[in-house]
Design a protein around this motif. Structure first.
Motif, PDB file in Angstrom:
ATOM      1  N   LYS A  79      34.400  33.067  85.343  1.00  0.00           N
ATOM      2  CA  LYS A  79      35.853  32.886  85.249  1.00  0.00           C
ATOM      3  C   LYS A  79      36.381  32.248  86.531  1.00  0.00           C
ATOM      4  O   LYS A  79      37.211  31.344  86.479  1.00  0.00           O
ATOM      5  N   LEU A  82      35.298  28.596  86.505  1.00  0.00           N
ATOM      6  CA  LEU A  82      36.047  27.821  85.503  1.00  0.00           C
ATOM      7  C   LEU A  82      37.447  27.475  86.008  1.00  0.00           C
ATOM      8  O   LEU A  82      37.970  26.409  85.714  1.00  0.00           O
ATOM      9  N   LYS A  83      38.031  28.385  86.779  1.00  0.00           N
ATOM     10  CA  LYS A  83      39.380  28.149  87.313  1.00  0.00           C
ATOM     11  C   LYS A  83      39.343  27.236  88.538  1.00  0.00           C
ATOM     12  O   LYS A  83      40.225  26.413  88.724  1.00  0.00           O
ATOM     13  N   THR A  86      36.651  22.510  88.228  1.00  0.00           N
ATOM     14  CA  THR A  86      36.718  21.810  86.948  1.00  0.00           C
ATOM     15  C   THR A  86      35.674  20.699  86.843  1.00  0.00           C
ATOM     16  O   THR A  86      35.459  20.153  85.776  1.00  0.00           O
ATOM     17  N   ILE A  90      30.767  23.239  81.391  1.00  0.00           N
ATOM     18  CA  ILE A  90      30.799  24.665  81.046  1.00  0.00           C
ATOM     19  C   ILE A  90      29.405  25.282  81.044  1.00  0.00           C
ATOM     20  O   ILE A  90      29.211  26.381  81.551  1.00  0.00           O
ATOM     21  N   SER A 118      35.657  27.482  77.271  1.00  0.00           N
ATOM     22  CA  SER A 118      36.540  26.300  77.298  1.00  0.00           C
ATOM     23  C   SER A 118      37.997  26.683  77.076  1.00  0.00           C
ATOM     24  O   SER A 118      38.890  26.153  77.747  1.00  0.00           O
ATOM     25  N   GLN A 121      39.264  28.179  80.310  1.00  0.00           N
ATOM     26  CA  GLN A 121      39.492  27.160  81.335  1.00  0.00           C
ATOM     27  C   GLN A 121      40.825  26.426  81.102  1.00  0.00           C
ATOM     28  O   GLN A 121      41.495  26.058  82.052  1.00  0.00           O
TER      29      GLN A 121
END
Length: 123
Positions: A79, A82-83, A86, A90, A118, A121
């Protein structure tokens, strides 16, 4: 009816705190959970305790299985990635977080967060 507990002896409260502190240190400083080959035995060796004691600690004190315990840390890491990052695909996030297959990463992510990587994100 007899209550059949998995473990006969409870772990001493002082030892529970020590194990928790050691896990926190190991996870925060070395992010050992990102090792895709991490097993209960490897973690127990790092903590310098018997695998049975670690298993009992996780089961009795965290009410989780070893896999669930490790995967929750891995998903938190995913997490964060993903934040923050970018530029990672994935699948790469899953591998960076310690998963050794995309399918395990996706199913664990959805199980723990209730959404896909996804969709998470995009939020």
């Amino acid at each position: 009816m007899i209550n059949k507990e998995k473990y006969i002896n409870k772990i001493d409260e002082k030892l529970v705190k020590e194990i928790q502190e050691q896990i926190n240190i190991l996870f925060e400083t070395r992010k050992i959970y990102t090792n895709p080959d991490l097993t209960l035995s490897i973690l127990a060796k790092e903590l310098n305790i018997r695998p049975q004691l670690l298993s009992q600690f996780i089961n009795d004190n965290l009410n989780k299985s070893f896999t669930q315990f490790i995967n929750e840390y891995r998903i938190d890491e995913a997490k964060r990635l993903l934040k923050e990052s970018t530029q990672f695909k994935i699948d790469a996030v899953g591998f960076e977080s310690g998963f050794n297959s995309s399918s395990t990463f996706y199913s664990s992510f959805k199980k723990i967060t209730g959404t896909t990587p996804s969709n998470y994100q995009k939020k």
